[in-house]
Design an enzyme around this catalytic site. Sequence first.
Site, mmCIF file in Angstrom:
data_model
loop_
_atom_site.group_PDB
_atom_site.id
_atom_site.type_symbol
_atom_site.label_atom_id
_atom_site.label_comp_id
_atom_site.label_asym_id
_atom_site.label_seq_id
_atom_site.Cartn_x
_atom_site.Cartn_y
_atom_site.Cartn_z
ATOM 1 N N SER B 156 -12.176 3.378 1.181
ATOM 2 C CA SER B 156 -11.433 4.127 0.169
ATOM 3 C C SER B 156 -12.426 4.768 -0.807
ATOM 4 O O SER B 156 -13.347 5.464 -0.378
ATOM 5 C CB SER B 156 -10.436 3.205 -0.537
ATOM 6 O OG SER B 156 -9.499 3.951 -1.278
ATOM 7 N N ARG B 225 0.395 1.978 -11.644
ATOM 8 C CA ARG B 225 0.024 1.134 -10.513
ATOM 9 C C ARG B 225 1.131 1.122 -9.452
ATOM 10 O O ARG B 225 0.852 1.125 -8.250
ATOM 11 C CB ARG B 225 -0.247 -0.283 -10.989
ATOM 12 C CG ARG B 225 -0.566 -1.280 -9.891
ATOM 13 C CD ARG B 225 -1.835 -0.933 -9.150
ATOM 14 N NE ARG B 225 -2.288 -2.039 -8.310
ATOM 15 C CZ ARG B 225 -3.378 -2.004 -7.559
ATOM 16 N NH1 ARG B 225 -4.123 -0.917 -7.529
ATOM 17 N NH2 ARG B 225 -3.736 -3.033 -6.838
ATOM 18 N N ASP B 321 -2.510 5.412 7.726
ATOM 19 C CA ASP B 321 -3.000 5.710 6.375
ATOM 20 C C ASP B 321 -2.608 7.138 6.018
ATOM 21 O O ASP B 321 -3.138 8.094 6.574
ATOM 22 C CB ASP B 321 -4.526 5.538 6.343
ATOM 23 C CG ASP B 321 -5.136 5.764 4.962
ATOM 24 O OD1 ASP B 321 -4.419 6.201 4.040
ATOM 25 O OD2 ASP B 321 -6.343 5.487 4.812
ATOM 26 N N HIS B 354 -3.021 2.555 4.248
ATOM 27 C CA HIS B 354 -4.356 2.605 3.649
ATOM 28 C C HIS B 354 -4.930 1.212 3.413
ATOM 29 O O HIS B 354 -6.125 0.985 3.594
ATOM 30 C CB HIS B 354 -4.282 3.386 2.339
ATOM 31 C CG HIS B 354 -5.594 3.550 1.668
ATOM 32 N ND1 HIS B 354 -6.618 4.296 2.221
ATOM 33 C CD2 HIS B 354 -6.094 3.055 0.496
ATOM 34 C CE1 HIS B 354 -7.670 4.257 1.422
ATOM 35 N NE2 HIS B 354 -7.378 3.513 0.373
ATOM 36 N N ASP B 355 -4.095 0.281 2.982
ATOM 37 C CA ASP B 355 -4.571 -1.066 2.662
ATOM 38 C C ASP B 355 -5.138 -1.816 3.856
ATOM 39 O O ASP B 355 -5.729 -2.886 3.680
ATOM 40 C CB ASP B 355 -3.428 -1.900 2.062
ATOM 41 C CG ASP B 355 -3.500 -1.958 0.542
ATOM 42 O OD1 ASP B 355 -4.428 -1.361 -0.024
ATOM 43 O OD2 ASP B 355 -2.630 -2.595 -0.066
#
EC number: 2.3.1.31
Lengths: 376, 376
Positions: B156, B225, B321, B354-355
């Site tokens: 990232s 967040r 992602d 993405h994680d």
Amino acid sequence: MLTTTDPIDQRFGLARRVTLPGPLKLDSGALLAPVEIAYETYGTLAPDAGNALLVCHALTGDQHLASAHPRTGKPGWWQRMVGPGRPIDTDRFFVVCANVLGSCMGTSGPASTDPATGRPYAMDFPVITIRDMVRAQALLLDHLGVARLAAVVGGSMGGMQALSWAATYPDRVPAAVVIASTARHTAQNIAFHEVGRQAVMADPNWRGGDYYDGDPPAAGLAVARMAAHITYLSEAGLTEKFGRRLQSRERKSFGFDADFQVESYLRHQGLAFTDRFDANSYLYITRAMDYFDLAEEHGGLLANAFRGTGTRFCLVSFDTDWLYPTAESRSIVQALNAAGAPASFVELSSPYGHDAFLLDSPDLDRVIAGFLGAVR
Amino acid sequence: MLTTTDPIDQRFGLARRVTLPGPLKLDSGALLAPVEIAYETYGTLAPDAGNALLVCHALTGDQHLASAHPRTGKPGWWQRMVGPGRPIDTDRFFVVCANVLGSCMGTSGPASTDPATGRPYAMDFPVITIRDMVRAQALLLDHLGVARLAAVVGGSMGGMQALSWAATYPDRVPAAVVIASTARHTAQNIAFHEVGRQAVMADPNWRGGDYYDGDPPAAGLAVARMAAHITYLSEAGLTEKFGRRLQSRERKSFGFDADFQVESYLRHQGLAFTDRFDANSYLYITRAMDYFDLAEEHGGLLANAFRGTGTRFCLVSFDTDWLYPTAESRSIVQALNAAGAPASFVELSSPYGHDAFLLDSPDLDRVIAGFLGAVR
């Protein structure tokens, strides 16, 4: 024939409003009375009242479908689609568009006066569902003398209402057009809406919803709108429209002003929205959308919602729509097939993502004109 | 050999910190002095100092790469990847991870004391770039006696730093691993970050950044967040993890509490984040990411960033992602090919979006172990 002397409330000029006594029984079990509904009509109701076509609007839409907004003067939000000789042809159809329940453009919502207190409902307004919106529209059609529609048409949340219409009142809906929509909100859909609600509720001006005699939670609502707006556009569309272009030709500011055009655009979208929309309405309508799961209302199987229906369906999706992607429309079509309901489906190509249904799209025009041409 | 008696600042126990005099010249033109850098190391530096491997962390990450966080007690964020016999093998490498410039875990950032005033910098901290983060890391490596790394690895925003390392200090980086990353932020990436920044700035507690002697803008930061967190997960992953499952087995509340599990999860993510992160740091680091465009720094052509480089590259993307999709990695590989730089590239399959780079992924382990096995 329905004319201006017929019992339509003309107090608001083009923006008509009717107060129906109710009570309207809601999915929550609550009773709403009275039920105010603001709406617009275009075209002329046939003597047999058989040419009425209902257009359902999206989350932040309104009843000003094909005529200028009385306050902003802007053209109707689907002006290019609705009118004489247009795909939704007002020479043929008596077109009705009503502000949805829970909204803030004249139909009953959290900003309306609670008859029990004489003050705005605020968060005492009952939580509503997409089906409740449809029930309120059915009351309006009763009032207008329309027992059976020629068709119902809607995009995005309007498409949810069109589906709910067909499932709730199959005998009143021989044809339904569902554009860029879904039969249920996914976890990701709910997540984005929850961000928006939390943004509104985090604004100290929200004050538990009781802000009508003070400053509204505009900053929170603007953030909510910004987050939602991203989901209405495709990544490719954003890149085409803005890319990484700077506001100033010069260089980055190395500060926190809007350096990039996309930042300035989003800020503008957020601010402009707060001028025209009530924050509590945003909470209520997003909640209704998140609650929407047509399968769940029918024993967990979407096909059950349409079993034995006489409604003909037309579904349209856009290939770059990642809010309600083509797969959602396809699963609706599969359920319709399983239910034996006649359904046509087309995925259109557009760079503009979810918003494509509101933009100039000759392909969409052709699909809608073609489908409605065979109606009635 | 570097041991605990070597000149590493041990005041913070496992969390080491060094104050370097600077000044560090930043991309904005500003000079930063002093430069505090908090970091962790794992393994032993070889006598020739040739086995150092730098891991760069992501937006909200920290230097606690492979050991428990001193305050929360939680395992290091990449504990499963870094250690003896692990893909990043601390029996072979002296692994360094430094808190990035602008952050709030001990490295200089907006919460640090401005020597000019004796108070926190707040918004007087200079706006920084990814390259500035890399320059600060280079100062740290100088301090540690590491002239040339064995490799740099990052996912990232860590991958952006790895790319920037290779472009800025090609002679110090023979190998770079870039995971789930991009060579530039797109309009959509910027848009999501701008929503987060506006959420923070809309919180009255933000007070233009001068909140360090009062309540921080926790509500705004939580909303920021939440919005960002959605982009870290795939739609399919959210559906698998939460779907439309309710918090209570009973039924919908017809209210605005967290009915759906995904709402509760997001609210928790938002709140938990405010306990561990400084809102101003969030503004600065998202700004640095939005400014990142490696091609722009090299005449508009990404290949120019790597022309004549001796660095070997390993790129990894994940198929779900949508924050930094495979297409971004592919365009980096094309640029590397055009520059004649050796590059391997693999797209891994994962449901987690993405994680995925932070989660258990035997495929990723194999790719990294394989690439690093050929290093040095």
